[in-house]
Scaffold this motif. Structure first.
Motif, PDB file in Angstrom:
ATOM      1  N   GLY A 243      28.717  56.487  44.270  1.00  0.00           N
ATOM      2  CA  GLY A 243      28.290  55.103  44.121  1.00  0.00           C
ATOM      3  C   GLY A 243      28.905  54.207  45.177  1.00  0.00           C
ATOM      4  N   GLU A 244      28.360  53.023  45.305  1.00  0.00           N
ATOM      5  CA  GLU A 244      28.848  52.060  46.293  1.00  0.00           C
ATOM      6  C   GLU A 244      30.209  51.535  45.868  1.00  0.00           C
ATOM      7  N   ARG A 245      31.113  51.436  46.818  1.00  0.00           N
ATOM      8  CA  ARG A 245      32.454  50.893  46.564  1.00  0.00           C
ATOM      9  C   ARG A 245      32.549  49.491  47.177  1.00  0.00           C
ATOM     10  N   ILE A 246      32.880  48.546  46.351  1.00  0.00           N
ATOM     11  CA  ILE A 246      32.992  47.159  46.798  1.00  0.00           C
ATOM     12  C   ILE A 246      34.442  46.721  46.637  1.00  0.00           C
ATOM     13  N   PRO A 247      35.154  46.480  47.735  1.00  0.00           N
ATOM     14  CA  PRO A 247      36.562  46.093  47.635  1.00  0.00           C
ATOM     15  C   PRO A 247      36.730  44.775  46.877  1.00  0.00           C
ATOM     16  N   LEU A 248      37.730  44.751  46.012  1.00  0.00           N
ATOM     17  CA  LEU A 248      38.070  43.516  45.308  1.00  0.00           C
ATOM     18  C   LEU A 248      39.006  42.719  46.197  1.00  0.00           C
ATOM     19  N   ARG A 249      38.410  41.955  47.112  1.00  0.00           N
ATOM     20  CA  ARG A 249      39.176  41.168  48.060  1.00  0.00           C
ATOM     21  C   ARG A 249      38.719  39.727  48.024  1.00  0.00           C
ATOM     22  N   GLY A 250      39.520  38.881  48.659  1.00  0.00           N
ATOM     23  CA  GLY A 250      39.150  37.472  48.757  1.00  0.00           C
ATOM     24  C   GLY A 250      39.001  36.835  47.388  1.00  0.00           C
ATOM     25  N   LEU A 251      37.948  36.030  47.240  1.00  0.00           N
ATOM     26  CA  LEU A 251      37.739  35.298  45.998  1.00  0.00           C
ATOM     27  C   LEU A 251      37.514  36.237  44.829  1.00  0.00           C
ATOM     28  N   ARG A 252      36.686  37.294  45.025  1.00  0.00           N
ATOM     29  CA  ARG A 252      36.409  38.223  43.939  1.00  0.00           C
ATOM     30  C   ARG A 252      37.682  38.913  43.466  1.00  0.00           C
ATOM     31  N   GLY A 253      38.538  39.272  44.409  1.00  0.00           N
ATOM     32  CA  GLY A 253      39.801  39.897  44.051  1.00  0.00           C
ATOM     33  C   GLY A 253      40.724  38.956  43.306  1.00  0.00           C
ATOM     34  N   ASP A 257      42.174  39.488  39.521  1.00  0.00           N
ATOM     35  CA  ASP A 257      43.600  39.461  39.200  1.00  0.00           C
ATOM     36  C   ASP A 257      43.905  38.445  38.113  1.00  0.00           C
ATOM     37  N   LYS A 258      43.256  37.281  38.202  1.00  0.00           N
ATOM     38  CA  LYS A 258      43.538  36.226  37.230  1.00  0.00           C
ATOM     39  C   LYS A 258      43.017  36.594  35.846  1.00  0.00           C
ATOM     40  N   LEU A 259      41.826  37.174  35.784  1.00  0.00           N
ATOM     41  CA  LEU A 259      41.274  37.576  34.498  1.00  0.00           C
ATOM     42  C   LEU A 259      42.104  38.683  33.867  1.00  0.00           C
ATOM     43  N   SER A 260      42.545  39.628  34.689  1.00  0.00           N
ATOM     44  CA  SER A 260      43.378  40.710  34.171  1.00  0.00           C
ATOM     45  C   SER A 260      44.702  40.168  33.649  1.00  0.00           C
ATOM     46  N   ARG A 261      45.268  39.218  34.376  1.00  0.00           N
ATOM     47  CA  ARG A 261      46.534  38.640  33.928  1.00  0.00           C
ATOM     48  C   ARG A 261      46.360  37.871  32.632  1.00  0.00           C
ATOM     49  N   SER A 262      45.244  37.167  32.510  1.00  0.00           N
ATOM     50  CA  SER A 262      44.977  36.423  31.286  1.00  0.00           C
ATOM     51  C   SER A 262      44.884  37.360  30.095  1.00  0.00           C
ATOM     52  N   ARG A 263      44.127  38.446  30.248  1.00  0.00           N
ATOM     53  CA  ARG A 263      43.981  39.409  29.161  1.00  0.00           C
ATOM     54  C   ARG A 263      45.304  40.093  28.825  1.00  0.00           C
TER      55      ARG A 263
END
Length: 470
Positions: A243-253, A257-263
């Protein structure tokens, strides 16, 4: 003789230590004016244009589009005092004879408004003359301790206007300081944590930054290379492509990170209620029919939120986990979710509690347009104390949103649609909306959260309730 000045990626503020080159706005040989934008970069906060404080002829650019650079890395060099029409970079001898201090008449003192600025350095490192055919050697890793991000020496410049010899391949120990011992130069603690969490030995990662500095992209490449064999079945040649790999960088990254930290950090809970918004919609129509600037529905909901937070200040707070304290915040800085082509962003309206409906409408419009254009600054995206999420624009009725860390709560608003409703004892068709409140259970209990949400619903159903506090 023109003076060659080096412009480095400036301090971006807000704890940002790196940026990705999105688009170059100038080419080698172009004449640039003082404070002219020369490159568009994307940080974890926003996409911005970086102005160059020098005026002159661009002699070299560093980094292709898509490259991540740390703060302090060179962006370009400018020949100050070069005659217009100069298209070739200066010779090595001319570069070596450049003056050591910036020329005040060709330096604005500005770098990037709101991102930290500094005047020219008291002394500038001379550019040593080198033969274009000689590859620049890799710095000796044992010569001293690893440099910090801001003090990292720039990589050897390569003028894009003239062919340059390919860089020498990095040795096996590149990216480490002192071989198997000593500190490892890593661009940020987040990158170090990413490697630690994934069990990656940073001493085995070649750094592509200045003096072997390990960037986030280097760690991601190493992780991808390490995990690729496990993801491919033995008969990979006959299997379907991966499958296609899309780096979690920039704004998406940053969002990830923020959503993971919130959870991870926030024990959240959600409550919701249906409300009859018929009177609120009628009140808005009456306001707009009276003339003057149009009032948006989001502005009215923001006023309701601000008044509700004044009655329930527990929800306008944050938790200091280190001190084990709840910090109640004095002002309401209201964030609102905005979907853009680059992803979800949350611009912040400052002092929302003291603004009128007209002022709120104007500020929402300004920030929304900036979000769509990708011109929001870090100041526009930080400092929120409570978030309003109008997911009804996507045609959905309800949601359980994730709290925008480090805030304590978020109000969600679904679509407003005609529904059967009991009104004054009779069944009628009314404009109904579902409201949801996701909150940090550490700052308050369900009674407080329910009271806040019920007050918001009462104001939606009877806007006259707000007149008591006008």
């Amino acid at each position: 003789m023109p003076q060659v000045l080096e412009f480095k990626l400036p301090d971006l503020g807000e704890g940002l230590t790196e940026a990705e080159i999105v688009r170059w706005l100038v080419n080698v040989g172009d004449v640039v004016a003082i404070d002219q934008p020369v490159v568009e970069v994307e940080t974890a906060k926003a996409m911005v244009e970086v102005p160059c404080p020098y005026g002159g002829v661009v002699t070299a650019r560093f980094g292709e589009e898509g490259t991540e650079l740390p703060v302090g890395a060179p962006l370009l060099t400018v020949a100050v005092g070069a005659p217009a029409g100069t298209t070739a970079p200066p010779t090595a001898g001319e570069a070596a004879g450049a003056a050591e201090s910036a020329v005040s008449s060709e330096y604005s003192g500005n770098v990037l408004v709101g991102y930290g600025t500094a005047g020219p350095a008291a002394r500038r490192r001379r550019i040593r003359p080198q033969s274009p055919a000689v590859a620049h050697p890799t710095p000796n890793a044992t010569a001293g301790p690893a440099p910090s991000v801001r003090a990292a020496a720039p990589a050897a410049p390569v003028a894009l206007a003239t062919p340059a010899a390919p860089p020498a391949p990095a040795p096996a120990g590149a990216g480490t300081a002192g071989g198997s011992e000593g500190p490892i130069p890593v661009i940020s603690p987040l990158v170090r944590k990413l490697a630690r969490d994934r069990g990656l030995d940073l001493r085995e990662v070649p750094g592509s930054g200045p003096e072997g500095l390990i960037l986030r992209a280097d760690v991601e490449r190493a992780l991808t290379a390490r995990e690729a064999p496990a993801a491919v079945a033995p008969a990979a040649s006959a299997a379907a492509p991966a499958g296609e790999r899309i780096p979690l960088r920039g704004l998406r990254g940053a969002v990830a990170d923020k959503l993971s930290r919130s959870r991870t950090e926030i024990p959240d809970a959600t409550c919701w209620v249906d409300a009859d918004a018929t009177e609120l919609m009628a009140a808005r129509a009456a306001m707009n029919a009276a003339g003057g600037p149009k009032i948006s529905l989001l502005a009215l909901l923001a006023r309701i939120c601000a008044h509700a937070l004044a009655r329930f200040p527990e929800l306008n707070s944050t938790v200091d986990t280190a001190a084990r304290e709840i910090v109640r915040l004095p002002a309401v800085h209201l964030g609102f979710a905005a979907q853009t082509p680059r992803g979800l962003v949350v611009p912040v309206v400052r002092d929302a509690g003291t603004r009128t409906a007209e002022s709120l409408t104007e500020e929402f419009a300004r920030l929304t347009e900036s979000a769509r254009q990708g011109t929001l600054t870090p100041a526009d995206l930080t400092g929120g104390t409570f978030t309003l999420n109008n997911y009804g624009v996507f045609g959905v009725d309800g949601s359980t949103p994730i709290v925008n860390h480090p805030e304590a709560a978020m109000l969600g608003v679904g679509r407003i649609i005609p529904k059967p409703w009991v009104h004054q004892g009779e069944l009628a068709v009314r404009q109904v909306v579902q409201l949801s409140l996701t909150f940090d259970h550490r700052v308050c209990d369900g009674g407080t959260a329910g009271g806040f949400l019920r007050y918001v619903a009462d104001c939606v159903e009877q806007p006259a309730v707000l007149l008591r506090t006008v």
